[in-house]
Design an enzyme around this catalytic site. Structure first.
Site, short mmCIF file in Angstrom:
data_model
loop_
_atom_site.label_atom_id
_atom_site.label_comp_id
_atom_site.label_asym_id
_atom_site.label_seq_id
_atom_site.Cartn_x
_atom_site.Cartn_y
_atom_site.Cartn_z
N GLY A 1 0.82 -1.20 0.00
CA GLY A 1 0.00 0.00 0.00
C GLY A 1 0.85 1.25 0.00
CG HIS B 1 3.51 2.67 4.29
ND1 HIS B 1 2.93 3.03 5.49
CD2 HIS B 1 2.67 1.73 3.74
CE1 HIS B 1 1.80 2.36 5.66
NE2 HIS B 1 1.63 1.57 4.61
CG ASP C 1 0.78 -6.30 1.10
OD1 ASP C 1 -0.07 -5.74 0.39
OD2 ASP C 1 1.54 -5.69 1.87
CG HIS D 1 -1.51 -0.08 7.54
ND1 HIS D 1 -0.90 -1.30 7.74
CD2 HIS D 1 -1.16 0.33 6.31
CE1 HIS D 1 -0.22 -1.63 6.67
NE2 HIS D 1 -0.35 -0.66 5.78
#
Length: 300
Positions: A62, A65, A118, A226
């Site tokens: 995602g 980051h 993932d 997250h």
């Protein structure tokens, strides 16, 4: 009503696409695949499946980051990075497109952080790629030391230690090692890294409100990247106390390996980065850690 977090963005739905475009415009050694915004893949501009004679190393996850993972695409590290939406796993189609774009006859290593989405999407893409004739190996990185190994449904989360696995895998691939050898080096590195986060506040998605679950005098040990709950919420402590606790948590499971040296990667997000780097460095040096790397990082 708590207002949305303040961020310098345009449309929240376009931040990842605009990030990829800006990254590639800034660094001429990078390119993105056709199909943006549906296909979000950043890859080395000098690599294509038709002419690449080394093992391809691919990672992703995602967005939000940064510089992970697209910021690590370069010679000696990642061959390509697959970007998901903010805090969302990349799609199977994007991962498969990345594999097809850079994987030559020596095969491809997928470095995957230990999150359910993932693992699922990279796993599905890997299986599809294998049916198309590609040689694929996968290494899962779960370096979160905030919780003991038996705790947690999915095991330890993949965190900042993943960048060290990228470096080991990328160096092995650049040296011309075989896919099996590159995978073995990456797996060994993944077993030797540990990470623990400490947070003074909780992150917020673009256009959404910031959680207020941490009070003004509190910090959270082991908070997920997250915003997932960590191991404990405690009163804010001096940096030397925090560093000592974090190192103890990280090194406890590693000490049985009789390490003679230690490499430490510190990531400070947003607040007084250089100032806190050197405070941490001072505290670490008092504990006689042999090497201290400072790596700037920004996050939502």
């Amino acid at each position: 009503m708590v207002p949305p977090a303040k961020k310098f963005i345009n449309n929240p739905n376009d931040v990842v696409t605009e990030f990829i475009e800006g990254l590639v415009e800034t660094y001429p050694g990078l390119q993105y695949l056709d199909g943006l915004p549906e296909i979000k893949v950043v890859l080395r501009a000098d690599v294509s499946a038709a002419n690449y004679d080394k093992v391809a190393v691919i990672s992703g996850g995602g967005s939000g980051h940064e510089p992970a993972q697209a910021g690590y695409v370069e010679e000696g590290m990642l061959t390509a990075a697959i970007c998901g939406d903010v805090f969302a796993s990349p799609t199977v189609d994007s991962i498969l497109a990345g594999i097809r774009a850079v994987t030559g006859p020596k095969g491809c290593l997928l470095v995957v952080t230990n999150y359910t989405g993932d693992r699922l999407n990279f796993g599905l893409a890997a299986e599809q790629a294998k049916t198309e004739g590609f040689d694929i190996e996968t290494v899962i990185v779960g370096d979160d030391c905030a919780l003991p190994p038996p705790r947690g449904v999915a095991g330890r989360r993949g965190l900042a230690g993943t960048v060290l696995v990228h470096k080991v895998a990328g160096a092995a691939a650049a040296a011309g090692l075989s896919l099996a050898e590159v995978a073995a080096e990456a797996k060994h590195a993944s077993e030797m890294v540990g990470t623990m986060g400490v947070a003074l506040s909780v992150c917020a998605l673009p256009g959404q409100v910031t959680s207020d679950r941490l009070g003004p005098e509190k910090m959270e040990l082991g908070l997920g990247v997250h915003g997932e709950p960590g191991a404990a919420v405690v009163d804010i402590q001096p940096v030397e106390v925090v560093v000592s606790h974090v190192l103890q948590q990280i090194l406890s499971p590693v000490c049985t390996l009789f390490l003679s040296s230690l490499l430490l990667l510190s990531i400070t997000i947003l607040i007084f980065p250089l100032l806190t780097y050197y405070l941490q460095s001072d505290s670490v040096n008092k504990i006689h850690v042999s090497c201290f790397i400072r790596w700037p990082m920004h996050s939502f």
